[in-house]
Motif scaffolding. Sequence first.
Motif, PDB file in Angstrom:
ATOM      1  N   ASN A  49      22.702  25.118  -0.968  1.00 58.48           N
ATOM      2  CA  ASN A  49      23.719  24.148  -1.378  1.00 58.48           C
ATOM      3  C   ASN A  49      23.118  22.770  -1.627  1.00 58.48           C
ATOM      4  O   ASN A  49      23.520  22.058  -2.558  1.00 58.48           O
ATOM      5  CB  ASN A  49      24.818  24.055  -0.313  1.00 58.48           C
ATOM      6  N   PHE A  89      25.913  34.206  -7.634  1.00 58.50           N
ATOM      7  CA  PHE A  89      26.411  34.443  -6.286  1.00 58.50           C
ATOM      8  C   PHE A  89      26.571  35.938  -6.007  1.00 58.50           C
ATOM      9  O   PHE A  89      26.759  36.744  -6.918  1.00 58.50           O
ATOM     10  CB  PHE A  89      27.768  33.759  -6.091  1.00 58.50           C
ATOM     11  N   SER A  91      29.146  37.322  -4.690  1.00 58.44           N
ATOM     12  CA  SER A  91      30.516  37.739  -5.003  1.00 58.44           C
ATOM     13  C   SER A  91      30.875  37.543  -6.477  1.00 58.44           C
ATOM     14  O   SER A  91      32.047  37.637  -6.851  1.00 58.44           O
ATOM     15  CB  SER A  91      31.504  36.973  -4.119  1.00 58.44           C
ATOM     16  N   ASN A  93      31.905  35.558  -8.555  1.00 57.67           N
ATOM     17  CA  ASN A  93      32.684  34.350  -8.860  1.00 57.67           C
ATOM     18  C   ASN A  93      33.092  34.266 -10.330  1.00 57.67           C
ATOM     19  O   ASN A  93      33.036  33.201 -10.942  1.00 57.67           O
ATOM     20  CB  ASN A  93      31.909  33.086  -8.455  1.00 57.67           C
ATOM     21  N   ILE A  95      36.071  34.623 -13.285  1.00 59.59           N
ATOM     22  CA  ILE A  95      37.495  34.282 -13.371  1.00 59.59           C
ATOM     23  C   ILE A  95      38.242  35.473 -13.963  1.00 59.59           C
ATOM     24  O   ILE A  95      38.012  35.853 -15.121  1.00 59.59           O
ATOM     25  CB  ILE A  95      37.700  33.025 -14.230  1.00 59.59           C
ATOM     26  N   ASP A  96      39.117  36.068 -13.172  1.00 54.71           N
ATOM     27  CA  ASP A  96      39.763  37.328 -13.555  1.00 54.71           C
ATOM     28  C   ASP A  96      40.572  37.234 -14.844  1.00 54.71           C
ATOM     29  O   ASP A  96      40.676  38.217 -15.583  1.00 54.71           O
ATOM     30  CB  ASP A  96      40.687  37.815 -12.426  1.00 54.71           C
ATOM     31  N   ASN A 103      34.160  33.855 -19.637  1.00 58.47           N
ATOM     32  CA  ASN A 103      33.509  33.524 -18.367  1.00 58.47           C
ATOM     33  C   ASN A 103      32.141  32.903 -18.608  1.00 58.47           C
ATOM     34  O   ASN A 103      31.750  31.953 -17.926  1.00 58.47           O
ATOM     35  CB  ASN A 103      33.376  34.788 -17.514  1.00 58.47           C
ATOM     36  N   GLN A 146      29.476  43.151 -13.587  1.00 62.20           N
ATOM     37  CA  GLN A 146      29.959  41.809 -13.265  1.00 62.20           C
ATOM     38  C   GLN A 146      28.796  40.873 -12.920  1.00 62.20           C
ATOM     39  O   GLN A 146      28.795  39.705 -13.315  1.00 62.20           O
ATOM     40  CB  GLN A 146      30.948  41.868 -12.106  1.00 62.20           C
ATOM     41  N   GLN A 147      27.817  41.403 -12.204  1.00 62.64           N
ATOM     42  CA  GLN A 147      26.681  40.552 -11.868  1.00 62.64           C
ATOM     43  C   GLN A 147      25.863  40.215 -13.103  1.00 62.64           C
ATOM     44  O   GLN A 147      25.304  39.119 -13.208  1.00 62.64           O
ATOM     45  CB  GLN A 147      25.802  41.216 -10.803  1.00 62.64           C
ATOM     46  N   ALA A 150      27.583  37.356 -14.594  1.00 64.77           N
ATOM     47  CA  ALA A 150      27.290  36.145 -13.825  1.00 64.77           C
ATOM     48  C   ALA A 150      25.914  35.591 -14.169  1.00 64.77           C
ATOM     49  O   ALA A 150      25.723  34.371 -14.243  1.00 64.77           O
ATOM     50  CB  ALA A 150      27.386  36.451 -12.330  1.00 64.77           C
TER      51      ALA A 150
END
Length: 223
Positions: A49, A89, A91, A93, A95-96, A103, A146-147, A150
Amino acid sequence: MLKLENLAKTYRTTEVETRALDHISFEVAAGEFVAVMGPSGCGKSTLLNILGLLDSPSGGSYRLFGEEVAGKSEQQLTRLRRDHVGFVFQSFNLIDDLTVEENVEVSLLYRKDGGNKKKRIAEALERVGISHRARHRPQQLSGGQQQRVAIARALVSNPKLILADEPTGNLDTENGAAVMGLLKGASRAGTTIIMVTHSPVHAAEAQRTVKMLDGHVVSETQL
């Protein structure tokens, strides 16, 4: 690329003080692929972070692209993060309510150099092998797909630095290997990669492993 000297992060409440990072020092060169390992609670996510300018250190020095981060305004930090840092990430992250294309486009919305967005998005999706799913929504994709989206979202803005937090953590062996291949490809193309992982197998694919324990860097291994 980036340099940490005696970096510290302390969280305080009225009753307790928790030192998440305790005088951490190391450097990462441009184009290097570094894995960060350690048990849960050792400070890996806090470190990520801070590296991604999402949090500020309590002490020490963090130099990014040769500039000291401390003292920069929130606007300056936002600009640095937007223009030079990509995030991946565990998960995903995504946007559905947005398609795969949309995205990926999110990374370009506030950039002044986001010209020819359609071409850049198409190239990013092609690079991760997901072009045939461009009009689908995240819930229509497998975890591995999905990854990939991302990663395309992180790559489309051509960042100098990608921070990946357990990018293979929710994936099976085959998809995890594919994601690692994409990250290694980005590194070979000149992008600096810092990846937090619990997987010794995936850490071994990085050029260097930094191991943490109780907020300290306890070892560094060149692979």
